[in-house]
Design an enzyme around this catalytic site. Structure first.
Site, short mmCIF file in Angstrom:
data_model
loop_
_atom_site.label_atom_id
_atom_site.label_comp_id
_atom_site.label_asym_id
_atom_site.label_seq_id
_atom_site.Cartn_x
_atom_site.Cartn_y
_atom_site.Cartn_z
N HIS A 67 0.81 -1.22 0.00
CA HIS A 67 0.00 0.00 0.00
C HIS A 67 0.84 1.27 0.00
CE1 HIS A 67 -3.74 -2.23 0.78
NE2 HIS A 67 -3.03 -2.97 1.61
N ARG A 230 -14.94 -29.13 12.16
CA ARG A 230 -16.25 -29.46 11.55
C ARG A 230 -16.63 -28.46 10.46
NH1 ARG A 230 -17.19 -31.64 16.60
NH2 ARG A 230 -17.83 -29.65 17.49
N ASP A 277 2.41 -6.17 2.46
CA ASP A 277 1.21 -5.47 2.93
C ASP A 277 1.61 -4.16 3.62
OD1 ASP A 277 -1.48 -4.94 3.27
OD2 ASP A 277 -1.75 -6.26 5.00
N ALA A 311 -3.09 -2.65 10.90
CA ALA A 311 -3.43 -1.87 9.70
C ALA A 311 -2.23 -1.94 8.76
CB ALA A 311 -3.75 -0.43 10.09
ZN LIG Z 1 -5.92 -6.68 3.95
#
Ligand SMILES: [Zn+2]
Length: 383
Positions: A67, A230, A277, A311
């Site tokens: 980003h 499950r 990220d 973040a």
């Molecule tokens: Zn994300």
């Protein structure tokens, strides 16, 4: 472009399909000419030589999910400046990634990104755009504002791809929301790789999305339905299906080292793509920041919302590679593969992410893992 050939000799070479203890790589006019053991490769006499003194040489790192960097937000015109700065971190190619905002603003920012890509700045290669939001699950929002979330539709695919001038390459979405499953063929028809993420998909829902063509998972482990024996969830579908590549954040904050080892054990290095990220605060000092209207705090090696949700990260790919090797104990060959060849494969780019004759000369000489000493893109020295 360097007119005479360049030879890096006595390197620990990671091609990365193999490791060559004492290797030589020769490149000229932007392309790799020769790769092999130093006693076999004879560089041309006029080649300029660099002695790597046994240090690692790898392909340039490729980031599928980033980003920002050093205050530059990739979601807009600052993308150009980011491309100039990324080589210092060993990154030679990347896919700038968007954020959840109101649609009008997203479309404007996509236009600005497309403009930058029209006349690419010198620096890391901008491979395409990665859309992350607003087609996410309100149950797995991460830092994003769920008030702006919408299920993915074929019409949205067309609107966004139009604004981006056809440059969208990856699209992260929650397939279980609304009729999103039916938008997968629209993504593929536009040349976009469907990526499941920020998703609460059950095992059956995830399998259906994979059958329809989903091929990647955004930051595996983070912002997704976890394992239950499950209801094994997206988690298990991604681990079991060999054609699915899992993106992994390895900043030492998002995923425990044991979970990293588990993922490499189950998927192998060709099934794990290291991503950063990274938030625009990556490379900035601790403090309070605004990120496109979102309030975030950088503290203790983390970037988080006031409520404490992670973040993005503040570590770039070079640090992720170091964490994989030195903190998670991943074999360097596998770690390098997940940061170079696997992301290139995930994009269908056969020539990037490896050192072999004919490939673009994108490479990094490492002082030590995490610390690039020299970086070349298309044969040109950037660092
Ligand atoms: Zn994300």
């Amino acid at each position: 472009m360097a007119s005479h050939p360049m030879a890096i000799v006595h390197a620990e070479l990671y091609t990365p399909t193999r490791r060559i203890e004492d290797g030589t790589v020769v490149f000229a006019e932007g392309r790799i000419l020769m790769v092999g053991p130093s006693h076999e490769v004879r560089p041309p006499r006029r080649a300029e030589r660099i002695d790597a003194r046994g240090h690692p040489v790898t392909p340039g790192l490729i980031d599928l999910h980033i980003h920002g960097i050093e205050g530059c937000d990739l979601f807009g015109p600052e993308l150009a400046e980011a491309a100039r700065r990324l080589p210092r971190y060993g990154v030679t190619a990347f896919v700038p990634t968007t954020l959840t905002l109101p649609e009008e603003e997203i479309l404007q920012r996509l236009q600005a990104m497309a403009q930058v890509m029209e006349a690419p700045p010198p620096g890391a290669r901008i491979l395409g755009i990665h859309i992350e939001g607003p087609h996410l699950s309100p149950k797995r929002p991460g830092m994003a504002n769920p008030a702006w979330f919408r299920p993915l539709t074929p019409e949205a695919v067309a609107r966004y791809q139009d604004a981006a001038g056809g440059r969208i390459l990856l699209w992260t979405f929650a397939p279980e929301e609304g009729e999103a499953m039916q938008a997968i063929p629209a993504l593929i028809a536009q040349g976009i790789i469907p990526v499941i993420g920020h998703s609460d998909a059950t095992y059956d829902q995830a399998m259906e999305a994979i059958r329809r063509g989903a091929r990647q998972i955004t930051h595996f482990f983070n912002a997704m339905r976890p394992f239950h024996h499950r209801e094994p969830g997206l988690f298990t579908a991604a681990l079991l299906e060999p054609e699915v590549i899992t993106q992994l954040i390895a900043d030492g904050q998002h995923v425990h080292p044991a979970a990293i080892r588990l993922l490499f054990r189950l998927k192998g290095p060709s099934g794990v793509a290291l991503i950063s990220d990274a938030a625009p605060m990556a490379g900035l000092p601790p403090g309070r920041y605004a990120w496109l209207g979102y309030e975030v705090i950088v503290v203790d090696g983390r970037c988080q919302t006031p409520e404490g949700a992670l973040a993005g990260s503040i570590a770039l790919m070079n640090e992720g590679l170091r964490v994989l090797i030195e903190e998670a104990g991943i074999d360097p060959l596998d770690a390098v593969c997940s940061a170079t060849w696997t992301p290139a494969q995930a994009l269908g780019l056969r020539k990037l992410g490896r050192l072999r004759p004919g490939a673009p000369a994108d490479l990094v000489l490492w002082a030590r893992w995490g610390v690039p000493e020299a970086v070349w893109i298309n044969g040109e020295r950037m660092v």
